[in-house]
Scaffold this active site. Structure first.
Site, PDB file in Angstrom:
ATOM      1  CB  CYS A  60     -35.516 -39.437  -3.279  1.00  9.07           C
ATOM      2  SG  CYS A  60     -36.113 -37.954  -3.848  1.00  9.07           S
ATOM      3  CG  ASN A 106     -35.944 -40.944   1.160  1.00  9.64           C
ATOM      4  OD1 ASN A 106     -37.145 -41.238   1.241  1.00  9.64           O
ATOM      5  ND2 ASN A 106     -35.417 -39.839   0.528  1.00  9.64           N
ATOM      6  CD  GLU A 150     -43.244 -32.958   0.042  1.00  5.68           C
ATOM      7  OE1 GLU A 150     -43.621 -31.520   0.318  1.00  5.68           O
ATOM      8  OE2 GLU A 150     -43.883 -33.913   0.380  1.00  5.68           O
TER       9      GLU A 150
HETATM   10  P1  NAD Z   1     -36.347 -31.007  -9.613  1.00  7.74           P
HETATM   11  O1  NAD Z   1     -34.744 -30.811 -10.278  1.00  7.74           O
HETATM   12  O2  NAD Z   1     -37.486 -31.546 -10.441  1.00  7.74           O
HETATM   13  O3  NAD Z   1     -36.715 -29.159  -9.622  1.00  7.74           O
HETATM   14  C1  NAD Z   1     -35.890 -28.304  -9.159  1.00  7.74           C
HETATM   15  C2  NAD Z   1     -36.288 -26.896  -9.767  1.00  7.74           C
HETATM   16  O4  NAD Z   1     -35.526 -25.632  -8.998  1.00  7.74           O
HETATM   17  C3  NAD Z   1     -35.692 -26.733 -11.051  1.00  7.74           C
HETATM   18  O5  NAD Z   1     -37.107 -26.372 -11.887  1.00  7.74           O
HETATM   19  C4  NAD Z   1     -34.632 -25.828 -11.331  1.00  7.74           C
HETATM   20  O6  NAD Z   1     -34.770 -24.971 -12.490  1.00  7.74           O
HETATM   21  C5  NAD Z   1     -34.915 -24.932 -10.142  1.00  7.74           C
HETATM   22  N1  NAD Z   1     -33.952 -24.149  -9.575  1.00  7.74           N
HETATM   23  C6  NAD Z   1     -32.616 -24.480  -9.259  1.00  7.74           C
HETATM   24  N2  NAD Z   1     -32.070 -23.300  -8.748  1.00  7.74           N
HETATM   25  C7  NAD Z   1     -32.904 -22.354  -8.626  1.00  7.74           C
HETATM   26  C8  NAD Z   1     -32.836 -20.980  -8.135  1.00  7.74           C
HETATM   27  N3  NAD Z   1     -31.614 -20.522  -7.569  1.00  7.74           N
HETATM   28  N4  NAD Z   1     -34.121 -19.992  -8.299  1.00  7.74           N
HETATM   29  C9  NAD Z   1     -35.152 -20.788  -8.413  1.00  7.74           C
HETATM   30  N5  NAD Z   1     -35.160 -21.846  -9.215  1.00  7.74           N
HETATM   31  C10 NAD Z   1     -34.107 -22.722  -9.231  1.00  7.74           C
HETATM   32  O7  NAD Z   1     -36.120 -31.199  -8.090  1.00  7.74           O
HETATM   33  P2  NAD Z   1     -37.045 -32.122  -7.273  1.00  7.74           P
HETATM   34  O8  NAD Z   1     -37.388 -33.698  -7.689  1.00  7.74           O
HETATM   35  O9  NAD Z   1     -38.591 -31.316  -7.203  1.00  7.74           O
HETATM   36  O10 NAD Z   1     -36.503 -32.108  -5.977  1.00  7.74           O
HETATM   37  C11 NAD Z   1     -36.611 -30.999  -5.030  1.00  7.74           C
HETATM   38  C12 NAD Z   1     -35.838 -31.268  -3.609  1.00  7.74           C
HETATM   39  O11 NAD Z   1     -36.910 -31.897  -3.082  1.00  7.74           O
HETATM   40  C13 NAD Z   1     -34.567 -31.984  -3.856  1.00  7.74           C
HETATM   41  O12 NAD Z   1     -33.829 -31.744  -2.583  1.00  7.74           O
HETATM   42  C14 NAD Z   1     -35.153 -33.417  -3.671  1.00  7.74           C
HETATM   43  O13 NAD Z   1     -34.310 -34.423  -3.102  1.00  7.74           O
HETATM   44  C15 NAD Z   1     -36.291 -33.142  -2.651  1.00  7.74           C
HETATM   45  N6  NAD Z   1     -37.395 -34.217  -2.795  1.00  7.74           N
HETATM   46  C16 NAD Z   1     -37.546 -34.807  -3.885  1.00  7.74           C
HETATM   47  C17 NAD Z   1     -38.833 -35.685  -4.086  1.00  7.74           C
HETATM   48  C18 NAD Z   1     -39.243 -36.335  -5.344  1.00  7.74           C
HETATM   49  O14 NAD Z   1     -39.915 -37.244  -5.336  1.00  7.74           O
HETATM   50  N7  NAD Z   1     -38.857 -35.683  -6.473  1.00  7.74           N
HETATM   51  C19 NAD Z   1     -39.267 -36.027  -2.872  1.00  7.74           C
HETATM   52  C20 NAD Z   1     -39.102 -35.665  -1.743  1.00  7.74           C
HETATM   53  C21 NAD Z   1     -37.954 -34.492  -1.503  1.00  7.74           C
END
Ligand code: NAD
Length: 435
Positions: A263, A211, A151
């Protein structure tokens, strides 16, 4: 095809709502029951511009649903996206426990063919490990395929980025899996979004390399800004000429207090650890991580110097706490380091952010004073520090601010104010890299 998204955070929720808007039947799943209950009522768990109407529209039109029954949602879906968190461990490596928890439930719930799409950012080699893990742990052997689909959305413009990505990257061994993802992202394919279909390891590497490159670019310009201050040059003259070079380009050349967010810090650290593990140290990325920390320290020293070398007993007003505007996300915000260090040196902190106050309270507790707006922050402050470039700070009523402050001093760590206007209004003003 029915889709399930495991993990309803910034990435999972935006992706789920976006895919529902493409017309797919999407279930967003999370283990956080409170979050799911609120989402069912249309209440967002975080601030992201344009997300609430998108979620509400697709909820109303019955294409988007929310559940905390992970197993049930897997059974009812054909394609399962994993978008759970992948935070840093102490040593910089990635904590993959959320990914493995999700994989375990998938393994236990597979009842028919599934395409598992890993969207969380993971170290090179993880997707194959997850494939082996699900194969070994599930009862039905080999009745699934796996793909890595990184993503690239940016918080603050995540909804826009979902509908207008620069590219879609898919790493998988199975052409049929690629075809399924191409079908899922068909609206993007139709508007000529480039698709990169590649090996799993290449896709995993692309995300970290992208990144890390951006982190290097930011850090480079921050160091140039620092040099500009020391030689008496204006960084914007330098940037203009640099950006006009077609090989460099003008984007992402903005001096500031150092990179942060959910990130760049964790991904650069994880990339370094992974690359060392493969015997290919990324010395440039390692230097960038150190330089970024040093740059945040420089910002503290700047504030200290502007206050005549003494922070003890001084009131520092902070405008902006989130790591960037248009988000309430404070994960690894440079403001955290800056505030902690100012507190260590004896300063009192007053702060305001248009969206991140609740998250800030979880981090700083009673250690700082929380204000309702920028002018409350200015009142009785010895210095005003602009730490996040929210638009509303660009239009500060400088005369009002000056009358409220104890001393007319502004450290503009985002270069949002007009330098001449600040000086004409009688402020002692410093930006980052400005003459
Ligand atoms: P986040 O912490 O906002 O969300 C993660 C969610 O997953 C939480 O709501 C948590 O409760 C849930 N979760 C955890 N374990 C679970 C399980 N076993 N079953 C169901 N739900 C579960 O994380 P995010 O910022 O959305 O990032 C997610 C991934 O995407 C990461 O690897 C991050 O590096 C990547 N990413 C993030 C961004 C960004 O801007 N935030 C951009 C690109 C990629």
């Amino acid at each position: 095809m029915k889709l399930a998204i495991i993990g309803t955070g910034y990435v999972g929720l935006v992706t789920g709502a976006g895919l529902a808007d493409f017309g797919w039947d999407v279930t967003c799943v999370d283990i956080d029951k409170k979050k799911i209950e609120e989402l069912k009522k249309g209440k967002m768990p975080f601030y992201e511009s344009g997300l609430e109407p998108l979620v509400k529209k697709n909820l109303m039109e019955n294409r988007l649903s929310f559940t905390y029954n992970v197993s049930e949602s897997i059974k009812n879906s054909d394609v399962i996206f994993i978008a759970v968190g992948t935070p840093s461990k102490e040593d910089g490596s990635t904590d993959l426990s959320q990914v493995y928890d999700a994989a375990k439930i998938i393994a236990n719930s597979i009842n028919s063919y599934k395409l598992v799409v890993l969207k969380s950012t993971v170290p090179i080699g993880t997707t194959r490990k997850i494939y082996r893990f699900i194969t070994e742990a599930s009862n039905i052997k080999n009745n699934f395929d796996i793909a890595f689909n990184p993503e690239f959305l940016r918080e603050g413009s995540a909804v826009h980025d979902f509908f207008h990505p620069d590219r879609v990257v898919v790493g998988t061994e199975k052409p049929s899996a690629f075809e399924m993802l191409k079908e899922i992202y068909r609206p993007l394919y139709l508007v000529q979004t480039p698709f990169v279909f590649t090996e799993i390891e290449a896709a995993e590497l692309i995300k970290y390399a992208a990144n890390s490159f951006l982190a290097i670019k930011i850090t480079f310009i921050n160091e140039i800004a620092n040099l500009c201050e020391n030689v008496g040059a204006d960084v914007y003259d330098v940037l203009k000429a640099l950006g006009l070079d077609g090989r460099i380009g003008p984007k992402f050349l903005h001096p500031g207090p150092g990179y942060g967010g959910s990130c760049f810090p964790k991904d650069t650290k994880s990339f370094v650890v992974t690359a060392r593990g493969y015997g290919s140290p990324l010395t440039l990325v390692e230097a960038t991580i150190r330089a970024n920390e040093e740059h945040k320290n420089r910002m503290v020293k700047k504030v200290e110097r502007m206050l005549g070398g003494k922070l003890k007993g001084k009131i520092v007003g902070i405008l902006g706490l989130a790591f960037k505007p248009e988000t309430d996300d404070m994960r690894e915000s440079p403001t955290i380091t800056i505030i902690e260090k100012l507190l260590e040196k004896g300063a009192d902190i007053k702060a305001y952010d248009p969206q991140a106050m609740e998250n800030a309270k979880k981090i700083f507790g009673e250690k700082i004073e929380y204000c309702n707006n920028e002018y409350e922050v200015a009142k009785d402050s010895n210095i005003l520090v602009i730490a996040t470039e929210w638009n509303q700070f660009r239009a500060l009523d400088l005369e009002k601010v000056k009358n409220l402050m104890k001393e007319p001093i502004i450290a503009d760590l985002r270069n949002v104010l007009d330098l001449k206007m600040a000086k004409d209004n009688g402020f002692i003003y410093e930006g980052v890299g400005r003459r």
